[in-house]
Design a protein around this motif. Sequence first.
Motif, PDB file in Angstrom:
ATOM      1  N   GLY A  97     -10.478 -18.767 -15.286  1.00 29.19           N
ATOM      2  CA  GLY A  97      -9.690 -17.800 -16.034  1.00 29.19           C
ATOM      3  C   GLY A  97      -9.115 -16.746 -15.121  1.00 29.19           C
ATOM      4  O   GLY A  97      -9.625 -16.496 -14.017  1.00 29.19           O
ATOM      5  N   LEU A  98      -8.053 -16.120 -15.546  1.00 29.47           N
ATOM      6  CA  LEU A  98      -7.457 -15.007 -14.808  1.00 29.47           C
ATOM      7  C   LEU A  98      -8.045 -13.705 -15.342  1.00 29.47           C
ATOM      8  O   LEU A  98      -8.033 -13.466 -16.546  1.00 29.47           O
ATOM      9  N   VAL A  99      -8.561 -12.857 -14.436  1.00 28.20           N
ATOM     10  CA  VAL A  99      -9.152 -11.594 -14.873  1.00 28.20           C
ATOM     11  C   VAL A  99      -8.433 -10.376 -14.314  1.00 28.20           C
ATOM     12  O   VAL A  99      -8.590  -9.273 -14.826  1.00 28.20           O
ATOM     13  N   ALA A 100      -7.637 -10.554 -13.267  1.00 22.98           N
ATOM     14  CA  ALA A 100      -6.902  -9.425 -12.698  1.00 22.98           C
ATOM     15  C   ALA A 100      -5.727  -9.951 -11.904  1.00 22.98           C
ATOM     16  O   ALA A 100      -5.729 -11.096 -11.450  1.00 22.98           O
ATOM     17  N   ALA A 101      -4.715  -9.118 -11.745  1.00 23.12           N
ATOM     18  CA  ALA A 101      -3.534  -9.496 -10.972  1.00 23.12           C
ATOM     19  C   ALA A 101      -2.938  -8.258 -10.337  1.00 23.12           C
ATOM     20  O   ALA A 101      -2.769  -7.229 -10.999  1.00 23.12           O
ATOM     21  N   GLU A 102      -2.635  -8.340  -9.062  1.00 23.54           N
ATOM     22  CA  GLU A 102      -2.012  -7.235  -8.337  1.00 23.54           C
ATOM     23  C   GLU A 102      -0.668  -7.709  -7.824  1.00 23.54           C
ATOM     24  O   GLU A 102      -0.581  -8.662  -7.051  1.00 23.54           O
ATOM     25  N   GLN A 103       0.370  -7.050  -8.264  1.00 26.51           N
ATOM     26  CA  GLN A 103       1.734  -7.444  -7.923  1.00 26.51           C
ATOM     27  C   GLN A 103       2.307  -6.468  -6.907  1.00 26.51           C
ATOM     28  O   GLN A 103       2.124  -5.254  -7.016  1.00 26.51           O
ATOM     29  N   ASP A 104       2.993  -7.003  -5.890  1.00 24.29           N
ATOM     30  CA  ASP A 104       3.653  -6.150  -4.905  1.00 24.29           C
ATOM     31  C   ASP A 104       5.001  -6.746  -4.566  1.00 24.29           C
ATOM     32  O   ASP A 104       5.459  -7.689  -5.225  1.00 24.29           O
ATOM     33  N   ALA A 105       5.636  -6.235  -3.543  1.00 27.19           N
ATOM     34  CA  ALA A 105       7.001  -6.650  -3.224  1.00 27.19           C
ATOM     35  C   ALA A 105       7.093  -8.090  -2.755  1.00 27.19           C
ATOM     36  O   ALA A 105       8.168  -8.691  -2.812  1.00 27.19           O
ATOM     37  N   GLY A 106       5.999  -8.670  -2.298  1.00 31.20           N
ATOM     38  CA  GLY A 106       6.056 -10.017  -1.735  1.00 31.20           C
ATOM     39  C   GLY A 106       5.368 -11.080  -2.547  1.00 31.20           C
ATOM     40  O   GLY A 106       5.458 -12.269  -2.218  1.00 31.20           O
ATOM     41  N   GLY A 107       4.643 -10.716  -3.608  1.00 33.33           N
ATOM     42  CA  GLY A 107       3.954 -11.730  -4.384  1.00 33.33           C
ATOM     43  C   GLY A 107       2.932 -11.126  -5.331  1.00 33.33           C
ATOM     44  O   GLY A 107       2.948  -9.935  -5.633  1.00 33.33           O
ATOM     45  N   VAL A 108       2.015 -11.985  -5.781  1.00 34.67           N
ATOM     46  CA  VAL A 108       0.977 -11.594  -6.730  1.00 34.67           C
ATOM     47  C   VAL A 108      -0.365 -12.099  -6.216  1.00 34.67           C
ATOM     48  O   VAL A 108      -0.489 -13.260  -5.817  1.00 34.67           O
ATOM     49  N   THR A 109      -1.356 -11.218  -6.223  1.00 34.38           N
ATOM     50  CA  THR A 109      -2.729 -11.608  -5.910  1.00 34.38           C
ATOM     51  C   THR A 109      -3.504 -11.685  -7.212  1.00 34.38           C
ATOM     52  O   THR A 109      -3.604 -10.699  -7.946  1.00 34.38           O
ATOM     53  N   ALA A 110      -4.010 -12.860  -7.516  1.00 35.23           N
ATOM     54  CA  ALA A 110      -4.717 -13.101  -8.779  1.00 35.23           C
ATOM     55  C   ALA A 110      -6.202 -13.239  -8.514  1.00 35.23           C
ATOM     56  O   ALA A 110      -6.613 -13.947  -7.589  1.00 35.23           O
ATOM     57  N   VAL A 111      -7.004 -12.552  -9.323  1.00 36.11           N
ATOM     58  CA  VAL A 111      -8.464 -12.664  -9.247  1.00 36.11           C
ATOM     59  C   VAL A 111      -8.928 -13.554 -10.393  1.00 36.11           C
ATOM     60  O   VAL A 111      -8.585 -13.316 -11.558  1.00 36.11           O
ATOM     61  N   LEU A 112      -9.717 -14.566 -10.063  1.00 37.46           N
ATOM     62  CA  LEU A 112     -10.158 -15.536 -11.054  1.00 37.46           C
ATOM     63  C   LEU A 112     -11.559 -15.218 -11.548  1.00 37.46           C
ATOM     64  O   LEU A 112     -12.302 -14.447 -10.932  1.00 37.46           O
ATOM     65  N   SER A 113     -11.928 -15.842 -12.642  1.00 39.72           N
ATOM     66  CA  SER A 113     -13.225 -15.575 -13.261  1.00 39.72           C
ATOM     67  C   SER A 113     -14.394 -16.045 -12.413  1.00 39.72           C
ATOM     68  O   SER A 113     -15.516 -15.584 -12.602  1.00 39.72           O
ATOM     69  N   ASP A 114     -14.151 -16.940 -11.459  1.00 44.47           N
ATOM     70  CA  ASP A 114     -15.231 -17.387 -10.578  1.00 44.47           C
ATOM     71  C   ASP A 114     -15.334 -16.543  -9.315  1.00 44.47           C
ATOM     72  O   ASP A 114     -16.085 -16.865  -8.390  1.00 44.47           O
ATOM     73  N   GLY A 115     -14.554 -15.450  -9.255  1.00 41.55           N
ATOM     74  CA  GLY A 115     -14.626 -14.523  -8.131  1.00 41.55           C
ATOM     75  C   GLY A 115     -13.628 -14.790  -7.027  1.00 41.55           C
ATOM     76  O   GLY A 115     -13.449 -13.952  -6.137  1.00 41.55           O
TER      77      GLY A 115
END
Length: 507
Positions: A148-166
């Motif tokens: 599952g997706l639990v967090a997302a950080e968006q910036d000028a170059g892309g998106v960093t997604a944090v998943l439920s498994d860490g």
Amino acid sequence: MDSAAPRVYFVYETVPFINEVAMDADVLVVGAGPVGLALAIALRQHGVSVRVIDRAPGPATTSRANFVHARGSEVLDRLDALSGLPEESVRAMTITTYAGERPVMRIRFGDPGLDTAAPPMVISQARVEARLRDRLAELGVRPEWGCGLVAAEQDAGGVTAVLSDGRSLRAGWLAGCDGSGSTVRKLAGIGFPGVKLSERFLLVDATLDTTLDRSGTSGWVHPQGMLGAMPMPGGQWRLLAYDPAFTEDKPGEERIVERMARILPERTGLSGIRLLDASWASLFRVHRRLADAYRRGRVLLAGDAAHVHAPFGGQGMLTGIGDAENLAWKLALVVQGRAGERLLDTYEAERRPLATQVLRGSTATTKVNIASGPVGRFLRDRVIVRVMNVAWVQRRVTYTTSQLWVSYRRGPLGGGGRRPRPGDRVPDLACERPDGTSTRLHAELRGRWAVLGGHDAFQAAHRRLGGHVVHLRPVRTLPAMLVRPDAHLACKGGPAEITGWLDGALA
């Protein structure tokens, strides 16, 4: 919903070192249902790298959707994911409505004469998803279940997604295809206004002891609520009943089946009909919602994450996979540096108005089907039934529900002039390749553009699109055309017109 509280951070200022961060994929697709799978396949056809995650432990084996209209079959065909489904489906294209044992209306669905590439189908969404997974695997990608997706950080170059498994994944773009409760939409802060209504429906897949004709769907109007029976592959029936009198809040499958077994002979008026064995049962309420936006920076929405509506008319999966195909070719051009991000704004401009129309239509159909007051029943049973028995009205219904009418001529990539106009759907034309072999237009698209015309026109498109364009000659005489990967007309004309359109659209 995952237990961890979703959080999101948006950073829009330029980050000098961001291009040095390794990407796990060009696009991270959240949701491995039909929309997410279709999007992933279409992106792979364009050569874009993808990862697909889903918080579910594994694929669904049951589904509410069980009808694929002609437009949906066309999309599946262009994804090269149609193989085997028409043969597996039930060719039950007739809907007969009864008042007791008396038939009062019969509608025939099918090809409304618009040169469709593939037929409409009665088949479970679960089977469609299975075929889409197989096709995606052929392209080197498999969904990652239990993520599952639990967090997302968006910036000028892309998106960093944090998943439920860490784990964390880094992607250029994040696509939310994760349904009406979309975590992606919530993380992006996109509103989802609408209503959850009190309309309650029972849904049961079962075998029946009945003499009902399996060549079509049967429906019954009744003062206590409509009931429908659709033949499904494997000898089963899909039973759907509007049942406001069944007020249990969270009934189990056994109670739903018991209720359906009791009301089945009451509402059909068939004393000999019996529910023998149920494989699945569900109770659902109708939601009607439309997202405020389909894009927020590097986050995009498609399918039920962007729009949900009543199930009547079989428009949900159809509209969702249409979203996926429309978004895929645009996102691919941006990822590959062949187009500016402004092209992505045309995705919402083309698809959100359609979702608005679908929502209105499904709402109106629901009101007709569940009418319980004397005025509503009179209009349905005495007026609408008679109108719907008129041949040209039935052709119009088939045409409308098929979505073969969809055009983007009024959108930012559309235009005027003689038909076909830019933005219109181009039929599945008989064509020839440069070597003289026979083919059909839609079969040649599959992640590519097509030029129907002279070599100079093809070269003009090739200079901008590279190897993602094919050169075809239509069997019948037509003006030179540039056709988009989703089978809609980009523009008509020779090299100058094609170059001008591409320069403007992809700027």
